[in-house]
Design an enzyme around this catalytic site. Structure first.
Site, PDB file in Angstrom:
ATOM      1  N   GLY A  20       0.794  -1.224   0.000  1.00 55.84           N
ATOM      2  CA  GLY A  20       0.000   0.000   0.000  1.00 55.84           C
ATOM      3  C   GLY A  20       0.826   1.274   0.000  1.00 55.84           C
ATOM      4  O   GLY A  20       1.873   1.375  -0.643  1.00 55.84           O
ATOM      5  N   GLY A  22       2.647   2.672   2.265  1.00 55.60           N
ATOM      6  CA  GLY A  22       3.989   2.599   2.830  1.00 55.60           C
ATOM      7  C   GLY A  22       5.012   2.131   1.827  1.00 55.60           C
ATOM      8  O   GLY A  22       6.102   2.714   1.699  1.00 55.60           O
ATOM      9  N   ARG A  41       5.610  -5.970   9.977  1.00 59.24           N
ATOM     10  CA  ARG A  41       5.566  -7.222  10.739  1.00 59.24           C
ATOM     11  C   ARG A  41       5.994  -8.423   9.923  1.00 59.24           C
ATOM     12  O   ARG A  41       6.617  -9.344  10.442  1.00 59.24           O
ATOM     13  CB  ARG A  41       4.139  -7.419  11.276  1.00 59.24           C
ATOM     14  CG  ARG A  41       3.934  -8.670  12.105  1.00 59.24           C
ATOM     15  CD  ARG A  41       2.536  -8.676  12.711  1.00 59.24           C
ATOM     16  NE  ARG A  41       1.502  -8.416  11.715  1.00 59.24           N
ATOM     17  CZ  ARG A  41       0.964  -9.339  10.941  1.00 59.24           C
ATOM     18  NH1 ARG A  41       1.370 -10.603  11.016  1.00 59.24           N
ATOM     19  NH2 ARG A  41       0.022  -9.019  10.077  1.00 59.24           N
ATOM     20  N   ARG A  42       5.700  -8.447   8.613  1.00 62.60           N
ATOM     21  CA  ARG A  42       5.907  -9.649   7.801  1.00 62.60           C
ATOM     22  C   ARG A  42       7.252  -9.589   7.078  1.00 62.60           C
ATOM     23  O   ARG A  42       7.388  -8.913   6.068  1.00 62.60           O
ATOM     24  CB  ARG A  42       4.761  -9.794   6.795  1.00 62.60           C
ATOM     25  CG  ARG A  42       3.391  -9.935   7.450  1.00 62.60           C
ATOM     26  CD  ARG A  42       2.278  -9.872   6.409  1.00 62.60           C
ATOM     27  NE  ARG A  42       2.170  -8.550   5.799  1.00 62.60           N
ATOM     28  CZ  ARG A  42       1.418  -8.283   4.730  1.00 62.60           C
ATOM     29  NH1 ARG A  42       0.735  -9.258   4.147  1.00 62.60           N
ATOM     30  NH2 ARG A  42       1.364  -7.056   4.240  1.00 62.60           N
ATOM     31  N   ASP A  67       6.760  -6.294  15.308  1.00 60.17           N
ATOM     32  CA  ASP A  67       5.350  -6.180  15.667  1.00 60.17           C
ATOM     33  C   ASP A  67       5.189  -4.880  16.447  1.00 60.17           C
ATOM     34  O   ASP A  67       5.695  -4.744  17.565  1.00 60.17           O
ATOM     35  CB  ASP A  67       4.922  -7.380  16.517  1.00 60.17           C
ATOM     36  CG  ASP A  67       3.437  -7.362  16.848  1.00 60.17           C
ATOM     37  OD1 ASP A  67       2.795  -6.296  16.692  1.00 60.17           O
ATOM     38  OD2 ASP A  67       2.916  -8.397  17.292  1.00 60.17           O
ATOM     39  N   LEU A  68       4.502  -3.914  15.861  1.00 60.66           N
ATOM     40  CA  LEU A  68       4.407  -2.588  16.456  1.00 60.66           C
ATOM     41  C   LEU A  68       3.555  -2.549  17.714  1.00 60.66           C
ATOM     42  O   LEU A  68       3.544  -1.535  18.419  1.00 60.66           O
ATOM     43  CB  LEU A  68       3.871  -1.597  15.424  1.00 60.66           C
ATOM     44  CG  LEU A  68       4.763  -1.402  14.198  1.00 60.66           C
ATOM     45  CD1 LEU A  68       4.054  -0.554  13.161  1.00 60.66           C
ATOM     46  CD2 LEU A  68       6.099  -0.782  14.578  1.00 60.66           C
ATOM     47  N   TYR A 158      -9.902   3.566  17.767  1.00 57.88           N
ATOM     48  CA  TYR A 158      -9.183   3.858  16.530  1.00 57.88           C
ATOM     49  C   TYR A 158      -9.230   5.340  16.194  1.00 57.88           C
ATOM     50  O   TYR A 158      -8.197   5.970  15.920  1.00 57.88           O
ATOM     51  CB  TYR A 158      -9.779   3.035  15.390  1.00 57.88           C
ATOM     52  CG  TYR A 158      -9.247   3.404  14.026  1.00 57.88           C
ATOM     53  CD1 TYR A 158      -7.936   3.110  13.678  1.00 57.88           C
ATOM     54  CD2 TYR A 158     -10.055   4.045  13.091  1.00 57.88           C
ATOM     55  CE1 TYR A 158      -7.438   3.448  12.424  1.00 57.88           C
ATOM     56  CE2 TYR A 158      -9.563   4.384  11.840  1.00 57.88           C
ATOM     57  CZ  TYR A 158      -8.254   4.087  11.516  1.00 57.88           C
ATOM     58  OH  TYR A 158      -7.773   4.428  10.284  1.00 57.88           O
TER      59      TYR A 158
END
Length: 275
Positions: A20, A22, A41-42, A67-68, A158
């Protein structure tokens, strides 16, 4: 080096760079002459993105799988970049596909959003901005959302975190923009990204992952607007729909703004875009 790289280089770090906006932002920075640290993360996806950017642009890339929501996420990122000079920080993480009532989940779910969307970017801004001020140059771009404009059901925590992102970045701009550091908050509406397509496909709102979600603007347009406005902080409403929404919200009381968000959410069946 280009003028852009002189101002924002030699390295940029992009948080949320696996796909996306980023990933596109990272590639655009590389095309402008910066080397790029990609964080998400991935790991396997990051490596693919990094390899593609390096091949197409010739920039140096490095990846960091984090992992944030981990309490030590910011420290991990800071320690991993201790030996390079970061001149541009982009924080593009923070989407929330779980459009559910606040009380439908344990409070830990909201705390994870707070960690990822508020605490980590605040800690990273504090660390990298300090060095940027010392050098008298640099840039910070934080992604927020139209959800920041008013609260509504099913996105209680959120929207709150995204409002924090907006106001925090505006305050940071007020303190840093005359010290050579450009600071910009991007408020996104519905944006065509892989994450949004997957979400709308799972809800039956598009028939195929190849379909563009109705009303979504291309992620490439987000990046173009961001780069055109890096020096025009503190806040940019991205896309015509967001700029129209901003004008509408100016005319509303807070009570009416919340009512409008609630109605829009019900009509959209819970889809408010990637950010």
């Amino acid at each position: 080096m280009s003028d852009f790289a002189d101002k924002y280089g030699p390295w940029a770090i992009v948080i949320g760079a696996s796909d996306g906006c980023g990933a596109l932002f990272a590639e655009r920075l590389a095309r402008e002459g910066l080397d790029v640290v990609l964080v998400a993360r991935r790991e396997h996806v990051l490596q693919e993105v990094a390899a593609g950017i390096a091949e197409r642009t010739g920039a140096a890339t490095t990846t960091l799988a984090v992992d944030l929501t981990d309490p030590d996420a910011a420290r991990t990122i800071i320690e991993a970049t201790a030996d390079i000079e970061i001149g541009m920080l982009v924080y593009c993480a923070g989407a929330d596909p779980n459009y559910q009532p606040f009380l439908a989940n344990p409070v830990s779910a909201a705390e994870a959003l707070l960690q990822r969307n508020c605490l980590v970017p605040m800690r990273l801004c504090h660390h990298y901005a300090g060095m940027m001020v010392e050098r008298g140059r640099g840039g910070i771009v934080n992604f927020s959302s139209g959800a920041a404009l008013a609260g509504g059901p099913n996105m209680v925590a959120y929207a709150g975190t995204k409002a924090f992102d907006m106001v925090f970045t505006e305050g940071l701009w007020a303190e840093l923009h005359d010290k050579g550091v450009d600071v910009l908050c991007l408020l996104l509406g519905k944006t065509d990204t892989p994450a949004l397509r997957q979400l709308e496909y799972s809800r039956g709102q598009i028939a195929s992952l190849d379909d563009i979600p109705p009303g979504a603007i291309p992620a490439e347009d987000v990046i173009d607007e961001a780069f055109d406005n890096l020096t025009n902080g503190p806040t940019l409403m991205v896309g015509d729909m967001m700029r129209m929404a901003e004008e509408v919200f100016k005319t509303l009381s807070r009570n009416d703004a919340v009512k409008m968000v609630s109605q829009a959410g019900a009509q959209a069946m819970g889809s408010d875009g990637e950010h």
